[in-house]
Design a protein around this motif. Sequence first.
Motif, PDB file in Angstrom:
ATOM      1  N   ARG A   1       0.858  -1.313  -0.036  1.00  0.00           N
ATOM      2  CA  ARG A   1       0.076   0.033   0.006  1.00  0.00           C
ATOM      3  C   ARG A   1       0.881   1.331  -0.072  1.00  0.00           C
ATOM      4  O   ARG A   1       1.934   1.246   0.612  1.00  0.00           O
TER       5      ARG A   1
ATOM      6  N   ALA B   1      -3.325   4.737   0.619  1.00  0.00           N
ATOM      7  CA  ALA B   1      -3.779   3.677   0.641  1.00  0.00           C
ATOM      8  C   ALA B   1      -3.945   3.107   2.383  1.00  0.00           C
ATOM      9  O   ALA B   1      -4.654   2.467   2.737  1.00  0.00           O
TER      10      ALA B   1
ATOM     11  N   LYS C   1      -7.833   0.345  -5.209  1.00  0.00           N
ATOM     12  CA  LYS C   1      -6.609  -0.037  -5.686  1.00  0.00           C
ATOM     13  C   LYS C   1      -6.519   0.628  -7.088  1.00  0.00           C
ATOM     14  O   LYS C   1      -5.483   1.422  -7.249  1.00  0.00           O
TER      15      LYS C   1
ATOM     16  N   GLN D   1      -4.765   3.431  -5.294  1.00  0.00           N
ATOM     17  CA  GLN D   1      -3.026   2.986  -5.260  1.00  0.00           C
ATOM     18  C   GLN D   1      -2.742   3.329  -6.590  1.00  0.00           C
ATOM     19  O   GLN D   1      -1.465   4.056  -6.737  1.00  0.00           O
TER      20      GLN D   1
END
Length: 191
Positions: free
Chosen positions: A24, A28, A103, A107
Amino acid sequence: MKNYRAVDHSQVVKTNMFKGFAIRNNTAKESVGLLKWIWLCIVEIMFGEELIESIVTTASVDNMSDRYKSSDYGIALNLSVHIPSGVMINIFRKSVIEVLYYKFYIQYLLIEPRDEVDINQHKSEIDCTRIRFSVFKQKFWQIIAFRRIYIFSWVIINASIDLVVYLFSTSISMALISAFIVEGLRRLIKV
């Protein structure tokens, strides 16, 4: 002029995409706990290739609305519309929406919201129902690396299960059967 070498001395983007997939970033870490992150990685391994295909498809469509118009972005759609329909992916739909949000947006910065998301502190949820996300085309160089990560992950899963089955059964035929079963499950997920 025969047999000249073609060369390109320009800078190459060197990024460890597997690290970006599994570890991460700071944003995140603030948003997602470790156990949930591991679950999101598992869900991404299962459905990542389909999500990538959907994202590429939506990126090729121009926005109809002037509000979201930009050549750097694909069509702005709700997260649920970015998810292709299928039996297995529909079972995991809530988790896949979280994969897209945490994500692909937080991310990877592959998709971006076109408005501010609605964070409800009392319910501990981020409501993306009225928010449209579009693909940021400048990040497309990551897509092949993601596909390779998904394929590599399935190879590791399959080899690990085959090894465990072989060590417990000492039968190569049982290991081959387990390999066929894992591959069958991988393909069944895509239904």
